[in-house]
Scaffold this active site. Structure first.
Site, PDB file in Angstrom:
ATOM      1  N   GLN A 121       0.842  -1.205   0.000  1.00  0.00           N
ATOM      2  CA  GLN A 121       0.000   0.000   0.000  1.00  0.00           C
ATOM      3  C   GLN A 121       0.875   1.253   0.000  1.00  0.00           C
ATOM      4  OE1 GLN A 121      -1.901   1.294   3.709  1.00  0.00           O
ATOM      5  NE2 GLN A 121      -3.853   1.279   2.632  1.00  0.00           N
ATOM      6  N   GLY A 122       0.830   2.021  -1.072  1.00  0.00           N
ATOM      7  CA  GLY A 122       1.591   3.272  -1.169  1.00  0.00           C
ATOM      8  C   GLY A 122       0.673   4.461  -0.970  1.00  0.00           C
ATOM      9  N   SER A 124       0.769   6.564   2.468  1.00  0.00           N
ATOM     10  CA  SER A 124       1.405   7.592   3.310  1.00  0.00           C
ATOM     11  C   SER A 124       2.645   8.175   2.633  1.00  0.00           C
ATOM     12  CB  SER A 124       1.848   6.982   4.642  1.00  0.00           C
ATOM     13  OG  SER A 124       0.778   6.346   5.276  1.00  0.00           O
ATOM     14  N   SER A 156       4.356  -1.230   3.978  1.00  0.00           N
ATOM     15  CA  SER A 156       4.556  -2.592   4.495  1.00  0.00           C
ATOM     16  C   SER A 156       4.747  -3.566   3.339  1.00  0.00           C
ATOM     17  CB  SER A 156       3.350  -3.039   5.321  1.00  0.00           C
ATOM     18  OG  SER A 156       3.064  -2.105   6.325  1.00  0.00           O
ATOM     19  N   GLU A 239      -9.828  -1.830   5.337  1.00  0.00           N
ATOM     20  CA  GLU A 239      -8.653  -1.966   6.203  1.00  0.00           C
ATOM     21  C   GLU A 239      -9.036  -1.826   7.682  1.00  0.00           C
ATOM     22  OE1 GLU A 239      -5.504   0.702   5.093  1.00  0.00           O
ATOM     23  OE2 GLU A 239      -4.064  -0.220   6.466  1.00  0.00           O
TER      24      GLU A 239
END
Ligand SMILES: Cc1cc2nc3c(=O)[nH]c(=O)nc-3n(C[C@H](O)[C@H](O)[C@H](O)COP(=O)(O)OP(=O)(O)OC[C@H]3O[C@@H](n4cnc5c(N)ncnc54)[C@H](O)[C@@H]3O)c2cc1C
Length: 377
Positions: A121-122, A124, A156, A239
């Protein structure tokens, strides 16, 4: 939700339990926590076994009750958790299922379910965490591609990921929530650099990701151009709403094991500790009921979890920290030994009140969207 199980659900439980009894003893040993290629292979291998046995789609296709039975039984049996499959199975995949075109679903979902691919997941960025809509990674349109430049942080599993659910700014002149798009970016595209970050617990489970003129086909955009904030809310609702569900069962198991350990080492004689464990037991039972309610609500509203996910995420992340603090109390001086059970869990539990939106942000959401209080300035 009807909490009584139908004969079909009980049959599903019995079949699953029997299958777990057969396959779990055949699993290879777990790789060490910092062997990321090994962890990827182990986690994907487990997903493949589930898929081959007909359980691969349980996170998406099963009824809420069946899904909860699946989580209960796999956790009770000590089966592996989704691990590196977390983003693909629990929020990128469900987002594509809800918002993608038929071609996108056909292209990306089967490899996730078969355990062939890992997603990260990109979202932040160094200056866009809680205020995610402030993100600055820029995507400039050039023919059939976007050309993406910027940087992401806390990504992550980036080191072992094949794909990234990436938020980019496609209109820098629009109000900040309106100029964002949601892209699927291949992690092996030229211009992607991954730099691992070490955590307090010593592992490198997340990374900085630098993007230098990375070409991403326009066909990889999920949702309309500049409508990415709405798609992001769908991702975050998965999420926060349902992704951590299995972990509640794991915490209940840890709590039972803690009570056994306390009886063995004499800490059980302390009435304060007993009260603490009793309170935690009640909290995790209540969280499990809340989970059932949230999953059931999600089913009623077309599969996308609602704002109740923030209530769950807020309470669960704190209960998890309290659980592992109690574990330290049971362990005594051994709580400083990283090789003892629960010690690494205690360190990593600190991150739960930050990941997927901090507790302060969840409280803001509860205040504004559930309690109807005025928006903070
Ligand atoms: C274990 C872990 C895994 C993660 N994995 C990923 C991942 O895979 N991909 C990804 O994109 N991100 C990931 N993140 C990042 C995570 O989403 C951010 O850390 C989080 O959104 C907070 O952003 P920040 O760290 O920039 O803190 P900041 O936004 O800078 O916040 C700092 C402090 O200010 C408080 N604060 C900020 N704004 C407000 C407000 N309006 N009201 C009240 N208080 C406020 C916050 O609560 C916090 O205490 C991960 C984080 C962790 C811990």
């Amino acid at each position: 939700m009807d909490l009584a199980h139908t004969p079909e659900e009980e049959e599903f439980r019995a079949r699953l339990r029997a299958w777990l009894g057969q396959v779990l003893p055949t699993l290879p040993p777990k790789p060490s926590p910092d062997d990321w290629p090994g962890r990827r292979a182990y986690d994907l291998g487990w997903q493949r076994m589930l898929y081959d046995a007909g359980y691969g789609e349980v996170h998406w296709d099963a009824s809420p009750t069946t899904r909860l039975i699946f989580l209960e039984e796999t956790e009770k049996a000590g089966a592996p958790y989704v691990g590196a499959g977390f983003v693909g199975l629990l929020h990128a995949g469900p987002t594509i299922a809800a918002e993608g075109t038929a071609e996108q679903r056909e292209r990306w979902l089967p490899p996730i379910l078969r355990g062939d691919q890992v997603w990260c997941q990109g979202f932040s960025e160094p200056d866009a965490g809680s205020d995610l809509a402030a993100l600055r990674t820029r995507a400039r349109r050039d023919g059939d591609d976007y050309v993406v430049t910027g940087s992401k942080i806390w990504t992550s599993h980036a080191e072992v990921a094949d794909w990234c659910e990436l938020l980019v700014r496609t209109d820098p002149d629009a109000p900040k929530h309106r100029g964002i798009s949601w892209l699927a970016m291949p992690m092996d595209a030229p211009g992607v650099t991954v730099r691992p970050l070490k955590t307090l617990a010593g592992s490198t489970e997340f990374a900085e990701v630098f993007l230098d003129e990375v070409r991403v086909p326009v066909a990889n955009r999920v949702g309309d151009e500049n409508d990415g904030w709405r798609v992001t809310m769908v991702t975050l609702s998965f999420e926060r709403g349902t992704a951590f569900v299995g972990e509640v069962v794991a915490c209940r198991r840890a709590l039972r094991e803690l009570a056994v350990e306390a009886r063995k080492n004499g800490r059980w004689d302390d009435p304060v500790l007993r009260r603490r464990l009793g309170r935690l037991n009640a909290q995790f039972k209540a969280l499990w009921r809340l989970t059932q309610w949230n999953v059931s609500e999600a089913e009623l509203s077309g599969g996308v979890p609602g704002v109740g996910g923030s209530v769950f995420k807020l309470r669960y992340s704190h209960a998890r920290q309290e659980l592992y603090d109690a574990a330290a109390d049971v362990l005594g001086p051994q709580a400083l030994d990283l090789d003892r059970p629960w010690v690494l869990d205690r360190l990593s539990s600190l991150s739960y009140t930050i990941a997927a939106g901090t507790s302060q942000i969840q409280r803001n959401i509860v205040a504004e969207r559930i309690l109807g209080l005025p928006k903070g300035r």
